[in-house]
Write an enzyme that holds these catalytic residues in place. Structure first.
Site, short mmCIF file in Angstrom:
data_model
loop_
_atom_site.label_atom_id
_atom_site.label_comp_id
_atom_site.label_asym_id
_atom_site.label_seq_id
_atom_site.Cartn_x
_atom_site.Cartn_y
_atom_site.Cartn_z
N GLY A 293 0.86 -1.18 0.00
CA GLY A 293 0.00 0.00 0.00
C GLY A 293 0.90 1.22 0.00
N ARG A 331 -0.96 10.82 11.67
CA ARG A 331 0.13 9.85 11.82
C ARG A 331 1.15 10.24 12.89
NH1 ARG A 331 3.46 8.82 8.16
NH2 ARG A 331 3.88 6.71 8.86
N CYS A 364 -7.61 21.43 18.21
CA CYS A 364 -7.55 21.69 19.65
C CYS A 364 -6.99 20.51 20.42
CB CYS A 364 -8.93 22.09 20.14
SG CYS A 364 -9.41 23.63 19.38
N GLU A 365 -5.77 20.16 20.14
CA GLU A 365 -5.05 19.09 20.82
C GLU A 365 -3.59 19.50 20.81
OE1 GLU A 365 -5.80 15.41 21.49
OE2 GLU A 365 -7.75 16.33 21.73
C1 LIG Z 1 -3.24 -7.61 5.03
C2 LIG Z 1 -2.50 -6.38 4.65
N1 LIG Z 1 -1.87 -6.35 3.45
C3 LIG Z 1 -1.19 -5.25 3.06
C4 LIG Z 1 -1.12 -4.11 3.85
C5 LIG Z 1 -0.37 -2.93 3.34
O1 LIG Z 1 0.68 -2.53 4.13
P1 LIG Z 1 1.65 -1.37 3.62
O2 LIG Z 1 0.79 -0.22 3.26
O3 LIG Z 1 2.53 -1.08 4.75
O4 LIG Z 1 2.38 -1.90 2.41
C6 LIG Z 1 -1.76 -4.10 5.10
C7 LIG Z 1 -1.67 -2.92 5.96
O5 LIG Z 1 -2.11 -2.86 7.08
C8 LIG Z 1 -2.48 -5.26 5.50
O6 LIG Z 1 -3.12 -5.30 6.68
#
Ligand SMILES: Cc1ncc(COP(=O)(O)O)c(C=O)c1O
Length: 436
Positions: A293, A331, A364-365
């Site tokens: 991701g 984050r 507001c944190e």
């Molecule tokens: C099952 C699964 N696959 C892939 C990902 C993607 O992780 P990343 O964005 O760190 O590559 C996640 C992220 O939580 C996940 O839970």
């Protein structure tokens, strides 16, 4: 010239000395769409996808799929862009599943994940014949079997298995520890029990094994150990997976101090270990599915903010407040994530012109800090600040805290801008919603 390799690959300095992305004037975009504003550089996403696919082709003689983990960021427009690149997709909710389908992902490209999938989520995945339902617990395995019988349709499944490895990342994004809420743990025999149960069931078609170890991982050894443990489990049950996924999780650099994030290291570790294990066991290579991701879209994203109030604390700390923060990017507050930032009209201030400042948001944190310390040139109210590597786990975790509207999101091609997500507008009750 790109002022920093943390920015998208199309970033440049305009003849006026300002930061541009895909040759776009960022001041003009900010005026037109408002701030905070999120930008995705199409060239960077294509580059990441092509690089990963090219490396897999060289390193793995079997079939491979790159499946985007939608939780990093998803919207209907973004889904359309990623589906057009021929990726698979990992979804964890009905919302993500629906957007994946609207974007053009075929059911055969969709994997359903999650540690507590609802009946509606499991039933929908069964009905559309998703490529795989990734079963996370024995409880879910039994429940899915009942649903599959009710639907009179065999469920095509992977098992998410949790090995015991040390993830070397922040505890909140480490999913491989002994007390992880995710997956069927190998250590207490649940992985083995699930394999046995699924293979004996008339309603479950067990085709693959999966693990996901955490996010922001830079150590190839973590993947090697985990894959080894999954194959030992498979061997102990004499189960040859046709499909195998070590998940995603490969890290990206957010600051110059972060480790190297080259895909080569990850691909070599994953492919090399799967090949080694299969040749040790004399098994055919499985279809290998990677689920990145963050590393596909993180660097493509840039967040733009406008500077508002500035002040100096009694201890001499310079504080620069911008018009976003915790609501569009939680984050730092969640796990002390680090970032850098640049002034759009002076992205490369000469040494003496820059001084350390704390970049904070407007919410507001006291935890609403974007960057505890960053070098910035002297700024004026209204100046634009760009925060690189804003493409993953920011907007997808955004909130309406303090009733802030979620920002607009743009897709930038050289010579073209597409609105992926509209900025929210006020509704008469005081809540915020999407414009008609
Ligand atoms: C099952 C699964 N696959 C892939 C990902 C993607 O992780 P990343 O964005 O760190 O590559 C996640 C992220 O939580 C996940 O839970």
């Amino acid at each position: 010239m790109n002022p920093t390799p943390l920015l998208p690959i199309s970033a440049n300095i305009s003849p006026q000395g300002c930061l541009s992305i895909g040759n776009h004037d960022l001041e003009l975009l900010a005026k037109q769409y408002g701030t905070p504003l999120y930008l995705y550089d199409a060239a960077t996403i294509r580059h990441q996808v092509e690089t990963l696919r090219g490396l897999l082709k060289q390193a793995y003689p079997g079939e491979c799929l790159v499946a985007y983990a939608a939780k990093a960021y998803f919207s209907e427009g973004f889904s359309r862009k990623l589906a057009a690149l021929g990726l698979g997709v990992d979804v964890v909710s009905l919302g993500e599943l629906e957007l994946a389908r609207r974007g053009g992902f075929s059911p055969g490209a969709i994997h359903l994940h999650g540690n507590n999938k609802s009946e509606a989520e499991l039933s929908t995945a069964l009905e559309i014949k998703a490529q795989a339902i990734v079963v996370d617990s024995l409880d879910e395995l039994y429940f899915l079997e009942t649903l599959a019988a009710r639907h009179n349709q065999k469920a095509r499944i992977w098992l998410r298995v949790t090995p015991t490895v040390q993830g070397h990342t922040h505890a909140h994004i480490d999913t491989s520890g002994g007390n992880s809420k995710f997956g069927l743990h190998i250590a207490n025999g649940q992985g083995a029990a699930a394999i046995r149960y699924a293979r004996a069931s008339a309603w479950l078609d067990l085709v693959g094994l999966h693990t996901h170890l955490g996010s922001q991982l830079f150590e190839p050894g973590t993947y090697r150990q985990a894959i080894h443990q999954l194959y030992q489990l498979a061997q102990s049950e004499n189960f040859q997976p046709q499909e195998f996924s070590p998940g995603g999780g490969w890290g990206v650099r957010y600051t110059a101090a972060d480790p190297d994030d080259q895909y080569e290291v990850w691909v070599e570790a994953v492919c090399g270990t799967v090949i080694e294990e299969c040749s040790r066991l004399g098994w055919p290579l499985p279809r290998l599915v990677l689920e990145p991701g963050r590393s596909l879209v993180g660097r493509a994203g840039v967040a733009l903010y406008r500077v508002g109030a500035q002040k100096t604390t009694p201890s001499g700390l310079q504080i620069v407040a911008v018009d976003g923060g915790l609501a569009d990017n939680p984050r730092h507050a969640l796990y002390q994530a680090r970032y850098t930032a640049l002034a759009v009209r002076q992205p490369n201030p000469a040494g003496a012109a820059a001084s350390p400042a704390r970049l904070v948001g407007k919410f507001c944190e006291s935890g609403d800090v974007l960057i505890p310390e960053v070098l910035l040139p002297p700024l004026e109210r209204g100046d634009l600040i760009a925060v690189p590597v804003a493409g993953a786990y920011q907007l997808s975790m955004a909130s309406n805290y303090n009733l802030a509207p979620r920002p607009a999101v743009l897709w930038l091609e050289e010579g073209g801008v597409e609105l992926l997500q509209k900025r929210e507008v006020p509704y008469e009750t005081g809540w915020w919603m999407l414009p008609e």
